[in-house]
Design an enzyme around this catalytic site. Structure first.
Site, PDB file in Angstrom:
ATOM      1  N   ALA A 128      10.950  -4.780   2.776  1.00  0.00           N
ATOM      2  CA  ALA A 128      11.585  -5.611   1.753  1.00  0.00           C
ATOM      3  C   ALA A 128      10.770  -5.677   0.467  1.00  0.00           C
ATOM      4  O   ALA A 128      11.170  -6.357  -0.477  1.00  0.00           O
ATOM      5  CB  ALA A 128      11.800  -7.016   2.295  1.00  0.00           C
ATOM      6  N   ASP A 259       5.881 -15.418   9.270  1.00  0.00           N
ATOM      7  CA  ASP A 259       6.303 -14.610   8.121  1.00  0.00           C
ATOM      8  C   ASP A 259       7.402 -15.343   7.366  1.00  0.00           C
ATOM      9  O   ASP A 259       8.367 -14.743   6.875  1.00  0.00           O
ATOM     10  CB  ASP A 259       6.768 -13.217   8.562  1.00  0.00           C
ATOM     11  CG  ASP A 259       6.857 -12.227   7.398  1.00  0.00           C
ATOM     12  OD1 ASP A 259       6.292 -12.514   6.330  1.00  0.00           O
ATOM     13  OD2 ASP A 259       7.515 -11.185   7.556  1.00  0.00           O
ATOM     14  N   GLY A 289      11.443 -11.203   5.830  1.00  0.00           N
ATOM     15  CA  GLY A 289      10.775 -12.402   6.300  1.00  0.00           C
ATOM     16  C   GLY A 289      11.670 -13.221   7.212  1.00  0.00           C
ATOM     17  O   GLY A 289      12.704 -12.760   7.684  1.00  0.00           O
TER      18      GLY A 289
END
Length: 368
Positions: A128, A259, A289
């Site tokens: 990401a 995360d 995340g």
């Protein structure tokens, strides 16, 4: 503090109490009289928190840190590493300065910031992370210029300069973690030889496991020098994969992390993402995340993956504290910091946070 069970370093103790003086545990002993129906455990240590709710650590200022403190305490976290994802180098430097300012605030019963976790920008598998900011060669001079503000660095070991940088950073007390990588198993072993001791979010943003080319995933599971962090939200990894990690590494080699990210933050990797599938995703579907909490990660490991509560707690407290070199916390034993969490049952094989103490001071209660 007394409890029906105290998860002491020597093993669980029934009907016990923890004696604290000046923020330090002095004795763990049998309790007299009635005790709360809770399990007293060491405070949790989260190595990877990018943000929570509306607050992204990359841009956090002023009162934002108090918001993060409160949210972390509510899930039992007493030590954490604010985490920065790939961004322009000057932006990362400014964010690290703000994290350092937050770390040195007066200690008023808040979670301790152990130091920053820099996830990138030296990566091979973007995940990401924004590809325009990813660096394809490790800039050791820039890293050394950051001083001691970075406690954990995640990098891809196959990048030019990576292995040499690992040796230098480790000698300066940085925990180097391998991640966002499609490296060979041989390169991963070479990185471990240089001092790397962790693998970031096992199975995610890394090459696949194959019997003739085990890659980073295979090296992580097989090399006893490498611990692994795992996002136990049951989206980033299947329950059987989570059980496999605990089976291969034991609890001493697994660190439960969240995360966690700030969903809908104005900046960072998850801008505009949604959580309809149980975790934040970019518009193209890429996982970005989580919205996990550590207490939920413990419940998931126990309830869905058959991990014992003792092992899940070790992965949430003892193992990450050891990886950070924090030998003053992570277990309930005389001489350790009185960072403590009282857990109460929450349904079948589930647990929720009832109370939290930081340095012996009650910092949070579900009943406040």
């Amino acid at each position: 503090m007394s409890a029906a069970t105290v998860m002491a370093s020597a093993g669980p103790l029934s009907q016990a109490e923890v004696v604290v003086e000046a923020g330090i545990i002095t004795e763990v002993r049998g309790a007299q009289g009635a005790v709360p129906d809770v399990v007293l455990v060491p405070g949790f240590v989260d190595l990877q928190v990018n943000g929570i709710g509306a607050v992204d650590v990359a841009g956090a200022t002023g009162a934002d840190w108090a918001v993060l403190d409160r949210a972390l305490l509510a899930q039992g976290v007493t030590t954490w590493c604010p985490t920065l994802v790939t961004a322009p180098l000057d932006a990362l430097g400014a964010s690290l300065e703000r994290i350092e300012e937050a770390r040195t605030r007066p200690d008023e019963g808040r979670p301790d910031i152990a130091g920053a976790h820099l996830e990138g920008p030296f990566l091979a598998v973007h995940g990401a992370h924004r590809p325009e900011f990813v660096r394809t060669e490790v800039d050791l001079a820039w890293l050394e210029g950051l001083g001691d503000r970075v406690r954990i660095l995640t990098l891809a070991p196959e990048l030019p300069g990576a292995v040499d940088a690992i040796a230098v950073l480790v000698s300066r007390g940085v925990l180097v973690s391998l991640g966002h990588s499609a490296c060979t198993a041989e390169t991963a072993v070479q990185a471990a030889d240089a001092g790397a001791r962790l693998v970031t979010h096992l199975g995610n943003a890394m090459g696949p496991l194959h019997q003739r080319a085990p890659g980073l995933l295979g090296a992580a599971l097989a090399d006893d020098r490498l611990a692994v962090s795992v996002i136990a939200d049951l989206v980033h990894c299947h329950p059987l994969f989570l059980r496999m990690a605990f089976t291969a590494k034991t609890a001493g080699g697994v660190a439960l992390v969240t995360d966690a990210v700030a969903v809908g933050a104005a900046s960072g990797a998850v801008a505009g993402s949604d959580t309809a599938s149980g975790a934040p995703r970019l518009p193209d579907g890429t996982l970005a995340g989580s919205v996990l909490t550590i207490d939920r990660a413990i419940t998931n490991a126990v309830r869905h993956s058959g991990v014992s509560l003792a092992d899940a707690l070790q992965a949430a407290s003892t193992t990450p504290a050891r990886l950070l070199g924090l030998d003053d916390r992570g277990v309930i034993a005389p001489g350790r910091r009185a960072d403590l969490v009282a857990l109460e049952p929450d349904g079948d094989a589930g647990w929720r946070v009832a109370s939290v103490w930081v340095g012996g001071v009650k910092a949070w209660s579900a009943r406040q």
